[in-house]
Design a protein around this motif. Structure first.
Motif, PDB file in Angstrom:
ATOM      1  N   SER A 109       0.850  -1.196   0.000  1.00 30.68           N
ATOM      2  CA  SER A 109       0.000   0.000   0.000  1.00 30.68           C
ATOM      3  C   SER A 109       0.884   1.242   0.000  1.00 30.68           C
ATOM      4  CB  SER A 109      -0.947   0.030   1.201  1.00 30.68           C
ATOM      5  OG  SER A 109      -0.224   0.232   2.408  1.00 30.68           O
ATOM      6  N   GLU A 111       0.300   5.513   1.016  1.00 28.28           N
ATOM      7  CA  GLU A 111      -0.572   6.601   1.443  1.00 28.28           C
ATOM      8  C   GLU A 111       0.261   7.857   1.649  1.00 28.28           C
ATOM      9  OE1 GLU A 111      -3.981   5.423   4.188  1.00 28.28           O
ATOM     10  OE2 GLU A 111      -2.479   3.896   4.657  1.00 28.28           O
ATOM     11  N   ASP A 162       1.214  13.238  -2.653  1.00 29.28           N
ATOM     12  CA  ASP A 162       0.162  12.581  -3.434  1.00 29.28           C
ATOM     13  C   ASP A 162       0.683  12.121  -4.791  1.00 29.28           C
ATOM     14  OD1 ASP A 162      -1.884  12.730  -1.545  1.00 29.28           O
ATOM     15  OD2 ASP A 162      -2.480  14.728  -2.178  1.00 29.28           O
TER      16      ASP A 162
END
Length: 203
Positions: A109, A111, A162
């Motif tokens: 993952s 983030e 991001d």
């Protein structure tokens, strides 16, 4: 007490040891795995791991030692950036290809928050993935900090987290989606080459 690991995490531990130590035999590597990672493996499993990792034996200091062909800082590796061909065209650098490969295999993952990105990996794989990222020398990455199953990336852009997380997810997903398809197409072409009738038909 020994700790069971997934094959991917075990491969990461082996790669990390080979990047730091001069290992001359499978017995020595098995001892180091048990000492550093509390991981016990049979010789048969270790032999398969070395083959799957593409480990070779190179002469260093008068003796043969195990080495990953593209290990960070290892023989034949070059930090970061794209390479230029003699004609001036830019091609994907080996370290960039290596980064994409290990993101697809180790990253579970990603983030982001502001200029920080948190990557999750299987237990024991974070430090190896961080070293691969460091060696890729991406202009957008200021640095990395790694624990056991977490890599913290610091983006150079104060608001670049991001975009960096999206780039890493894109790299990992692209290889996962297209890698098996490309391997399947290669197998089909080889089969057709042997049979010489795969493309024939009367419609």
């Amino acid at each position: 007490m020994t700790t069971p690991l997934t094959k991917t995490a075990r491969h990461a531990r082996i790669a990390d040891i080979l990047a730091r130590e001069q290992v001359r035999s499978q017995e020595e590597l098995a001892d180091l795995l048990e000492r550093y990672a509390s991981v016990h493996v049979t010789q048969a499993t270790l032999s398969r791991d070395l083959v799957e990792l593409g480990v070779v034996r190179l002469r260093q200091g008068g003796s043969l030692v195990y080495s990953l062909p593209e290990e960070p800082g290892g023989p034949g590796s070059h930090p970061g950036g794209a390479l230029s061909s003699p004609g001036g065209a830019r091609t994907e650098a080996p370290d960039d290809t290596r980064l994409t490969r290990y993101l697809s295999e180790l990253m579970t993952s990603a983030e982001a928050s502001a200029n920080l990105v948190v990557l999750r990996t299987p237990a024991g794989a974070a430090q190896f993935l961080a070293s691969v990222i460091d060696h890729a020398a991406l202009p957008s990455v200021l640095g990395t900090v790694a624990g056991d199953d977490t890599v913290l990336l610091i983006a150079r852009d104060p608001a670049g987290g991001d975009a960096l997380a999206a780039d890493f997810l894109r790299r990992a997903t692209r290889r996962r989606l297209f890698g098996p398809a490309l391997r399947g197409a290669t197998k089909l072409r080889r089969s057709c080459g042997r049979k010489r009738d795969c493309g024939s038909g009367t419609g």
